[in-house]
Design a protein around this motif. Structure first.
Motif, short mmCIF file in Angstrom:
data_model
loop_
_atom_site.label_atom_id
_atom_site.label_comp_id
_atom_site.label_asym_id
_atom_site.label_seq_id
_atom_site.Cartn_x
_atom_site.Cartn_y
_atom_site.Cartn_z
N GLY A 173 0.82 -1.20 0.00
CA GLY A 173 0.00 0.00 0.00
C GLY A 173 0.86 1.26 0.00
N PRO B 192 -1.96 5.85 4.32
CA PRO B 192 -3.11 5.13 3.77
C PRO B 192 -2.96 3.61 3.81
CG PRO B 192 -2.46 6.94 2.33
CD PRO B 192 -1.38 6.81 3.35
N THR B 193 -1.74 3.12 3.65
CA THR B 193 -1.45 1.69 3.61
C THR B 193 -2.37 1.04 2.58
OG1 THR B 193 -1.05 2.04 5.98
CG2 THR B 193 -0.73 -0.17 5.16
N THR C 277 -5.73 0.73 2.79
CA THR C 277 -7.13 1.16 2.89
C THR C 277 -7.78 1.40 1.54
OG1 THR C 277 -6.64 2.15 5.04
CG2 THR C 277 -8.68 2.82 3.97
N PRO C 278 -7.10 2.02 0.55
CA PRO C 278 -7.76 2.29 -0.73
C PRO C 278 -8.13 1.05 -1.52
CG PRO C 278 -5.79 3.67 -0.47
CD PRO C 278 -5.75 2.63 0.60
N ARG D 253 -9.86 -1.36 -0.65
CA ARG D 253 -11.23 -1.78 -0.37
C ARG D 253 -12.18 -1.34 -1.49
NH1 ARG D 253 -14.28 -3.54 3.83
NH2 ARG D 253 -12.60 -3.44 5.37
N PRO E 293 -0.59 5.68 12.37
CA PRO E 293 -1.50 5.83 11.24
C PRO E 293 -1.53 7.24 10.66
CG PRO E 293 -2.71 5.51 13.30
CD PRO E 293 -1.28 5.22 13.58
N TYR F 7 -6.48 -3.59 11.45
CA TYR F 7 -7.53 -4.18 10.61
C TYR F 7 -7.92 -3.24 9.48
CZ TYR F 7 -11.78 -6.68 9.29
OH TYR F 7 -12.73 -7.37 8.59
N ASP F 8 -8.19 -2.00 9.82
CA ASP F 8 -8.65 -1.03 8.82
C ASP F 8 -7.58 -0.73 7.78
OD1 ASP F 8 -11.10 -0.87 10.04
OD2 ASP F 8 -10.64 0.97 11.14
N GLN F 9 -6.32 -0.72 8.19
CA GLN F 9 -5.25 -0.35 7.28
C GLN F 9 -4.77 -1.50 6.41
OE1 GLN F 9 -2.31 1.69 9.95
NE2 GLN F 9 -2.73 3.40 8.56
N TYR G 117 -7.77 -6.37 6.93
CA TYR G 117 -9.09 -6.68 6.37
C TYR G 117 -9.00 -7.44 5.05
CZ TYR G 117 -8.75 -3.14 2.70
OH TYR G 117 -8.36 -2.43 1.58
#
Length: 655
Positions: free
Chosen positions: A271, A287-288, A290-291, A293, A317, A346-348, A351
């Motif tokens: 990411g 952002p790692t 996350t985008p 998703r 973060p 999890y969010d970064q 998931y």
């Protein structure tokens, strides 16, 4: 990678003010005599590696968890200031001479035995683009403990290291870490894959490296670029379609590797590591993944994508990791509570593996994390324990940073990189997590020996998204063989074996799958058919009166589409290997979403109306109209059962 934060902060402060060679094939092993294989070098996995849902598997379908570490050095150690020949100008006083560290102090066979003792099965091997093209041999002193490497260029030393690792049973993942051979990762001229070269040159180098090791099946992966981040003036992005679009560049490079170099490779995509200026009150963050998703990758060869992320306790973060200038009031990862850290991780990143059956689902490889043996702070030590606990709890693939470092005496004092798992003095004496007295040892042992999913992994359905946001995304090799099947239009096509199951009303997004049983639907060798009109709509079979219908011939399924502006231009249909159902229903999505319950495949067009056939169906056609307010956009899908019977009930009524 551990950043020189003081240097970054100084440069950033200045920036804020200003802002108001053809080489032979891979080398043989270092010695000519046959290797004596021991218990730890017995083959326990069969190359090549692929993915099944959230897991990496070997050629026999058995789970292969990447238990890795980073053997760094070939990416460079010079910090960017001072005399390159002065060790003090290199990270931790270690001049790597552009080759993996430790070859001056320890014979490679002993190094590999130590790697096995750590419980590793794979090595992330960083390199720089400059290393590829360097023609000067490394100094003899740089390989003093491995005299067979004298007189070789950095790339030839790299070749020999790869050959030794793979012959000893390790999987090797190549990692393009830097453009230029210097220490990473701040404002160092290596922020992006194209900071010091064009995107084309970067991809060309990757094709060269993948071809170089193509005949070595244990070179299993290509980790495309390390810690993509902001430079002085500009941020990288994920999906804008410009020269700094990492999602697009990594997609294109991955497809080149798989079509021009080696279709067996795993492609690892990290990411985005940092965007924005680290100043309170200004947008900034990490952002790692996350985008991914809402905009994921669909490779031309399915089952080859692995996502990657890095986590260090001293960063956060929204914290750059700097101290002093460049430091913000945001918490670092080590400042978070256990629950906060779990949620952020999890969010970064986590998931992507935790949420199965989505277009973004892939194995997650935390390809860098680490901490110093000399760490005394409670926050740092607690963070390390919590992170390793999360890797265990999620059964996550991992790679520690770094594997090898120097020390000046047997106790690892006073110079050298105390972050290394293994440190060697000039006499070859070792200290580290294998030798007692290292506070990291219990966490490391817990991580490498914890229970994990193992054995055969059943095939699972693939879900992939298509997008025509900025360019074509024709991921069918069969369709590519047909050439430009709708010249001047933006085109998208599912990977071979998958069918188009969903479309968005706007934005030009699509959803592909081989659900419900992960079985390819297309007939091998059969050319796809381009449909531009209603010739295949049977008499009395007008399923969308008043709309333009692009319907596949009987026995074929929708696998692609093209757009001119917002308007549907053509449909691409592929012949099926088995008989298809002919009854069905129409799914309308011009006034809202119409998707099956349970969110199969995930939201492939976030914020836009979408239509999707049930997972046991196929799309036989799509409808559109040029009436006011519609502009030729996709409005409806004709959904039919994969075999016999109805596909989910009666035709949807129109209000």
């Amino acid at each position: 990678m551990k950043t020189s934060l003081r240097t970054v902060s100084r440069v950033l402060a200045l920036c804020l003010v200003l802002a108001g060679l053809a080489l032979p094939a891979a080398a043989a092993a270092l010695t000519a005599h046959p290797r004596t294989r021991t218990a730890h070098t017995e083959d326990r996995w069969t190359a090549p590696l692929s993915t099944r849902g959230r897991y990496i598997v070997d050629a026999e379908g058995r789970r292969f968890r990447l238990k890795s570490a980073n053997w760094d050095g070939a990416q460079g150690s010079w910090t960017g200031s001072g005399d390159r020949d002065d060790p003090a100008a290199h990270h931790a006083g270690q001049n790597s001479h552009g080759i993996p560290l430790g070859l001056d102090r320890v014979g490679i066979r002993r190094l590999l035995a130590d790697f096995h003792a750590l419980g590793l099965n794979s090595i992330r091997l960083p390199f720089s683009n400059e290393m590829i093209h360097s023609t000067a041999p490394v100094p003899d002193a740089a390989v003093a403990a491995n005299p067979g490497l004298r007189g070789r260029t950095p790339l030839q030393v790299f070749d020999a290291v790869v050959a030794e690792l793979t012959a000893d049973g390790f999987a090797v993942i190549l990692n393009n870490h830097t453009n230029t051979t210097r220490w990473c990762c701040g404002l160092d001229g290596n922020e992006r894959w194209n900071s010091a070269q064009t995107t084309r040159q970067w991809a060309d180098d990757w094709v060269f490296m993948a071809r170089r090791y193509r005949d070595n099946a244990r070179v299993v992966g290509a980790d495309l670029y390390n810690e993509v981040r902001r430079d002085v003036w500009d941020d990288p992005n994920w999906g804008l379609g410009d020269a700094h679009d990492w999602q697009a560049a990594s997609q294109q490079a991955a497809d080149r590797l798989l079509t021009e170099a080696n279709p067996r490779l795993l492609v690892i995509i990290e990411g985005i590591n940092w965007t924005g200026l680290p100043v309170d009150g200004l947008p900034h963050g990490r952002p790692t993944l996350t985008p991914a998703r809402t905009l994921s990758h669909t490779l031309v060869v399915s089952g080859k994508l692995v996502y990657s992320a890095h986590f260090y306790g001293y960063t956060g973060p929204h914290h750059s990791g700097a101290t002093g200038i460049g430091e913000t009031s945001d918490p670092r990862y080590q400042d978070l509570s256990a629950d906060q850290l779990r949620a952020v991780l999890y969010d970064q990143a986590f998931y992507v593996a935790a949420e199965t059956g989505k277009h973004f689902t892939a194995p997650l490889w935390v390809s860098e994390f680490g901490i110093g043996a000399g760490e005394q702070g409670a926050a740092g030590r607690t963070w390390f324990a919590r992170l390793t606990d999360q890797l265990i709890a999620h059964d996550t693939d991992f790679a520690y940073w770094p594997l090898v470092g120097w020390s000046t005496d047997a106790q690892g004092r006073p110079a050298g990189d105390d972050w290394a798992l293994l440190r060697y003095d000039r006499a070859g004496n070792r200290t580290g997590v294998l030798d007692g007295g290292d506070w990291r040892t219990p966490a490391w042992q817990r991580l490498t020996t914890a229970p994990q999913t193992s054995g055969p992994v059943a095939p699972v359905p693939s879900w992939h998204m298509l997008t025509t946001d900025h360019t074509d995304l024709v991921q069918s090799l069969t369709a590519r063989e047909q050439g430009d099947w709708d010249e001047g239009a933006r085109k998208a096509a599912c990977p071979d074996g998958e069918r188009l199951l969903g479309l968005s009303h706007t934005q030009g997004r699509g959803l592909c799958t081989d659900a419900p049983d992960a079985t390819p639907l297309h007939r091998p060798g059969a050319a796809p058919v381009v449909v531009r009109d209603e010739r295949y709509v049977p008499a009395g079979g007008d399923w969308a009166p008043g709309y333009r219908k692009l319907q596949c011939p009987d026995g074929q399924f929708l696998t692609g589409y093209s757009l001119r502006g917002t308007s549907v231009s053509a449909a691409l249909c592929a012949p099926a290997r088995t008989p298809l159902g002919t009854s069905g229903r129409v799914v309308w999505f011009d006034r809202g979403d119409s998707r099956p319950p349970g969110d199969p495949g995930g939201d492939f067009a976030y914020g836009h109306f979408k239509g999707q056939c049930p997972s046991d169906a196929y799309a036989a056609g799509l409808a559109s109209t040029q009436r006011p307010g519609h502009l030729g956009r996709p409005d409806a899908l004709l959904c039919r059962p994969l075999a016999g019977g109805a596909a989910g009930g009666a035709r949807k009524a129109r209000s």
